[in-house]
Design a protein around this motif. Structure first.
Motif, PDB file in Angstrom:
ATOM      1  N   VAL A  13       0.832  -1.206   0.000  1.00 42.88           N
ATOM      2  CA  VAL A  13       0.000   0.000   0.000  1.00 42.88           C
ATOM      3  C   VAL A  13       0.865   1.253   0.000  1.00 42.88           C
ATOM      4  CG1 VAL A  13      -1.626   1.354   1.367  1.00 42.88           C
ATOM      5  CG2 VAL A  13      -1.983  -1.094   1.088  1.00 42.88           C
ATOM      6  N   ALA A  14       1.932   1.244   0.798  1.00 43.28           N
ATOM      7  CA  ALA A  14       2.756   2.443   0.957  1.00 43.28           C
ATOM      8  C   ALA A  14       3.968   2.463   0.036  1.00 43.28           C
ATOM      9  CB  ALA A  14       3.219   2.562   2.407  1.00 43.28           C
ATOM     10  N   ARG A  15       4.079   1.509  -0.868  1.00 46.63           N
ATOM     11  CA  ARG A  15       5.234   1.484  -1.761  1.00 46.63           C
ATOM     12  C   ARG A  15       4.978   2.328  -3.000  1.00 46.63           C
ATOM     13  NH1 ARG A  15       6.414  -4.868  -0.267  1.00 46.63           N
ATOM     14  NH2 ARG A  15       7.766  -4.392   1.523  1.00 46.63           N
ATOM     15  N   THR A  16       6.045   2.588  -3.766  1.00 44.56           N
ATOM     16  CA  THR A  16       5.978   3.655  -4.764  1.00 44.56           C
ATOM     17  C   THR A  16       5.324   3.271  -6.080  1.00 44.56           C
ATOM     18  OG1 THR A  16       8.184   3.069  -5.582  1.00 44.56           O
ATOM     19  CG2 THR A  16       8.052   4.729  -3.844  1.00 44.56           C
ATOM     20  N   SER A  17       5.297   1.995  -6.414  1.00 40.78           N
ATOM     21  CA  SER A  17       4.895   1.623  -7.766  1.00 40.78           C
ATOM     22  C   SER A  17       3.870   0.498  -7.751  1.00 40.78           C
ATOM     23  CB  SER A  17       6.127   1.182  -8.569  1.00 40.78           C
ATOM     24  OG  SER A  17       5.761   0.658  -9.824  1.00 40.78           O
ATOM     25  N   LEU A  18       3.058   0.457  -8.801  1.00 40.06           N
ATOM     26  CA  LEU A  18       2.139  -0.664  -8.972  1.00 40.06           C
ATOM     27  C   LEU A  18       2.886  -1.963  -9.247  1.00 40.06           C
ATOM     28  CD1 LEU A  18      -0.758   0.916 -11.083  1.00 40.06           C
ATOM     29  CD2 LEU A  18      -0.820   0.221  -8.687  1.00 40.06           C
ATOM     30  N   VAL A  19       4.154  -1.851  -9.631  1.00 43.34           N
ATOM     31  CA  VAL A  19       4.983  -3.052  -9.806  1.00 43.34           C
ATOM     32  C   VAL A  19       5.038  -3.841  -8.501  1.00 43.34           C
ATOM     33  CG1 VAL A  19       7.334  -3.870 -10.251  1.00 43.34           C
ATOM     34  CG2 VAL A  19       6.363  -2.044 -11.646  1.00 43.34           C
ATOM     35  N   HIS A  20       5.107  -3.126  -7.382  1.00 48.66           N
ATOM     36  CA  HIS A  20       5.162  -3.788  -6.084  1.00 48.66           C
ATOM     37  C   HIS A  20       3.839  -4.484  -5.768  1.00 48.66           C
ATOM     38  CE1 HIS A  20       8.126  -0.327  -5.415  1.00 48.66           C
ATOM     39  NE2 HIS A  20       8.827  -1.412  -5.673  1.00 48.66           N
ATOM     40  N   VAL A  21       2.743  -3.861  -6.155  1.00 52.62           N
ATOM     41  CA  VAL A  21       1.429  -4.469  -5.915  1.00 52.62           C
ATOM     42  C   VAL A  21       1.280  -5.739  -6.754  1.00 52.62           C
ATOM     43  CG1 VAL A  21      -1.061  -4.118  -6.027  1.00 52.62           C
ATOM     44  CG2 VAL A  21       0.432  -2.214  -5.392  1.00 52.62           C
ATOM     45  N   ILE A  22       1.594  -5.626  -8.041  1.00 56.31           N
ATOM     46  CA  ILE A  22       1.487  -6.787  -8.932  1.00 56.31           C
ATOM     47  C   ILE A  22       2.444  -7.886  -8.489  1.00 56.31           C
ATOM     48  CG2 ILE A  22       1.807  -7.581 -11.307  1.00 56.31           C
ATOM     49  CD1 ILE A  22       1.014  -4.750 -12.212  1.00 56.31           C
ATOM     50  N   GLY A  23       3.656  -7.500  -8.115  1.00 51.20           N
ATOM     51  CA  GLY A  23       4.631  -8.487  -7.654  1.00 51.20           C
ATOM     52  C   GLY A  23       4.165  -9.217  -6.413  1.00 51.20           C
ATOM     53  N   SER A  24       3.533  -8.503  -5.488  1.00 50.76           N
ATOM     54  CA  SER A  24       3.053  -9.148  -4.264  1.00 50.76           C
ATOM     55  C   SER A  24       1.930 -10.137  -4.569  1.00 50.76           C
ATOM     56  CB  SER A  24       2.583  -8.092  -3.262  1.00 50.76           C
ATOM     57  OG  SER A  24       1.431  -7.416  -3.728  1.00 50.76           O
ATOM     58  N   VAL A  25       1.065  -9.793  -5.525  1.00 50.81           N
ATOM     59  CA  VAL A  25      -0.014 -10.713  -5.903  1.00 50.81           C
ATOM     60  C   VAL A  25       0.566 -11.981  -6.528  1.00 50.81           C
ATOM     61  CG1 VAL A  25      -2.027 -11.037  -7.388  1.00 50.81           C
ATOM     62  CG2 VAL A  25      -1.691  -8.862  -6.210  1.00 50.81           C
ATOM     63  N   VAL A  26       1.512 -11.806  -7.439  1.00 50.81           N
ATOM     64  CA  VAL A  26       2.124 -12.961  -8.113  1.00 50.81           C
ATOM     65  C   VAL A  26       2.837 -13.861  -7.106  1.00 50.81           C
ATOM     66  CG1 VAL A  26       3.883 -13.667  -9.778  1.00 50.81           C
ATOM     67  CG2 VAL A  26       2.348 -11.769 -10.317  1.00 50.81           C
ATOM     68  N   LEU A  27       3.606 -13.258  -6.211  1.00 48.71           N
ATOM     69  CA  LEU A  27       4.337 -14.055  -5.225  1.00 48.71           C
ATOM     70  C   LEU A  27       3.387 -14.746  -4.247  1.00 48.71           C
ATOM     71  CD1 LEU A  27       7.361 -11.691  -4.466  1.00 48.71           C
ATOM     72  CD2 LEU A  27       7.386 -13.849  -5.725  1.00 48.71           C
ATOM     73  N   ALA A  28       2.296 -14.081  -3.899  1.00 44.80           N
ATOM     74  CA  ALA A  28       1.312 -14.711  -3.011  1.00 44.80           C
ATOM     75  C   ALA A  28       0.676 -15.922  -3.692  1.00 44.80           C
ATOM     76  CB  ALA A  28       0.244 -13.698  -2.613  1.00 44.80           C
TER      77      ALA A  28
ATOM     78  N   MET B 225      -6.999 -17.960  -3.871  1.00 49.09           N
ATOM     79  CA  MET B 225      -6.282 -17.330  -4.978  1.00 49.09           C
ATOM     80  C   MET B 225      -7.111 -16.216  -5.622  1.00 49.09           C
ATOM     81  SD  MET B 225      -4.174 -20.369  -6.872  1.00 49.09           S
ATOM     82  CE  MET B 225      -2.710 -21.058  -6.098  1.00 49.09           C
ATOM     83  N   GLY B 226      -8.413 -16.449  -5.727  1.00 47.10           N
ATOM     84  CA  GLY B 226      -9.272 -15.372  -6.211  1.00 47.10           C
ATOM     85  C   GLY B 226      -9.268 -14.193  -5.257  1.00 47.10           C
ATOM     86  N   GLY B 227      -9.218 -14.505  -3.961  1.00 46.62           N
ATOM     87  CA  GLY B 227      -9.142 -13.439  -2.964  1.00 46.62           C
ATOM     88  C   GLY B 227      -7.867 -12.626  -3.081  1.00 46.62           C
ATOM     89  N   TYR B 228      -6.756 -13.289  -3.424  1.00 49.08           N
ATOM     90  CA  TYR B 228      -5.502 -12.561  -3.633  1.00 49.08           C
ATOM     91  C   TYR B 228      -5.648 -11.524  -4.753  1.00 49.08           C
ATOM     92  CZ  TYR B 228      -2.808 -15.873  -0.765  1.00 49.08           C
ATOM     93  OH  TYR B 228      -2.301 -16.621   0.266  1.00 49.08           O
TER      94      TYR B 228
END
Length: 263
Positions: A139-154, A177-180
Motif C-alpha cells: 500500500v505504501a510502496r511507490t509503484s504498482l509493480v510492487h502491488v502486482i509483484g506481491s499478488v504474483v508471489l502470493a 487465490m481469487g481473494g488474492y
C-alpha cells in the motif's frame, strides 16, 4: 525539411515538467520510507504471532526454529536500516521493496513447506493470512509493480504450499487465490489514492510558500504548463496622488491607510 526549434518558453516548460516529475518521485520515495518503517514493525509483529502459534502447537523442529530466528534477525535489521535512511531515492525506492518482498514470501513459504514435510496438515487460513499481511505492505510502496509483484508471489506461495499439502485442486485454494487477486486490486487502488494525496499535500505546501494560493491551486490542477509564458493584451493604469509625500508627513499611519483605501 527544416526541424522546428522549440521556443525558449517551451523548453523552459518542458524542463519544469521534468523537474516536477522528478520532485514528485522523490516525494513518493520519502513517503515510501515512512511506509516501509511501519511495514517493518508489522513484519516483526507477524513473526511474533508465528512464534506464539508455534509454541501453542508444540512445534520445535530445529530447522523451523532456525528459519524463525533468521526471519526475526532480518526484520530487526530492516527496522534499524530504515530508521537510518534519510531522503528519497526514486531508484532505490523501486528495487528495495522487491528484495524485501521476495524474502518475506520465501521465508513464509519455506515455513509452510516444512510443516507439510514434517507431517503437519497444511493450514490454508494461516498461510492465507500471512501472505495477505505481506501483500498489504505494498500500500505504501511507490509503484504498482510492487502491488502486482506481491499478488504474483502470493499466488506462487500458496500454490506451492497447498500443492505440497495435497490441496491445490480444492475449492479453498480457488477461493484464496481469487481473494488474492481481489485484494491486490484493492491495494492497487489504495496505493494510487495514497500517492495522489501525499504528493498533493506536499506540493500544495511547497507552492504556497512562494506563490499566492490561487496560483498554487492552478499549478496543482494544470501542472507546470500553468506557469508557461503567454501573450495577452492588457491595460495598465499608473496613478499618483499629488502632494502625497507632504500630505502623509502630517498624518498618522491609520489616517494614511484610510485615505489610500478611499482612493
Amino acid at each position: 525539411m527544416t526541424a522546428r526549434t522549440p521556443s525558449p518558453g517551451t523548453r523552459g516548460t518542458e524542463l519544469a515538467a521534468l523537474e516536477a516529475r522528478y520532485n514528485e518521485q522523490r516525494v513518493l520515495a520519502e513517503g515510501a520510507i515512512l511506509g516501509e518503517r511501519r511495514a517493518a514493525l508489522a513484519r516483526l509483529a507477524m513473526i511474533a504471532m508465528f512464534g506464539v502459534v508455534t509454541n501453542l502447537e508444540g512445534k520445535s523442529e530445529a530447522v523451523r526454529t532456525v528459519i524463525g530466528l533468521v526471519y526475526t534477525v532480518f526484520a530487526v535489521v530492516t527496522i534499524l536500516v530504515l530508521r537510518r535512511l534519510k531522503g528519497g531515492d526514486p531508484r532505490r525506492a523501486l528495487w528495495r521493496p522487491l528484495i524485501l518482498m521476495v524474502v518475506d514470501f520465501s521465508l513464509i513459504t519455506t515455513m509452510a513447506l516444512l510443516d507439510v514435510t514434517h507431517g503437519e496438515p497444511f493450514s490454508p487460513g494461516q498461510h492465507a493470512i500471512a501472505t495477505a499481511i505481506v501483500m498489504s505492505f505494498a500500500v505504501a510502496r511507490t509503484s504498482l509493480v510492487h502491488v502486482i509483484g506481491s499478488v504474483v508471489l502470493a499466488l506462487i506461495s500458496y500454490a506451492l504450499a497447498s500443492g505440497q499439502g495435497g490441496q491445490l485442486r480444492s475449492h479453498v485454494t480457488v477461493f484464496v487465490m481469487g481473494g488474492y487477486v481481489v485484494l491486490g486490486f484493492m491495494i492497487g487502488i489504495t496505493n494510487r489514492a495514497v500517492h495522489h494525496m501525499f504528493t498533493g499535500l506536499r506540493q500544495r505546501d511547497n507552492l504556497t510558500r512562494f506563490l499566492p494560493r490561487q496560483v498554487a491551486e492552478r499549478v496543482i490542477k494544470h501542472g507546470p504548463k500553468a506557469l508557461a509564458p503567454i501573450e495577452r493584451e492588457i491595460t495598465v493604469l499608473f496613478s499618483d496622488i499629488r502632494g502625497f509625500t507632504g500630505m502623509s508627513e502630517g498624518m498618522g499611519p491609520t489616517e494614511v491607510l484610510t485615505m489610500l483605501d478611499d482612493y
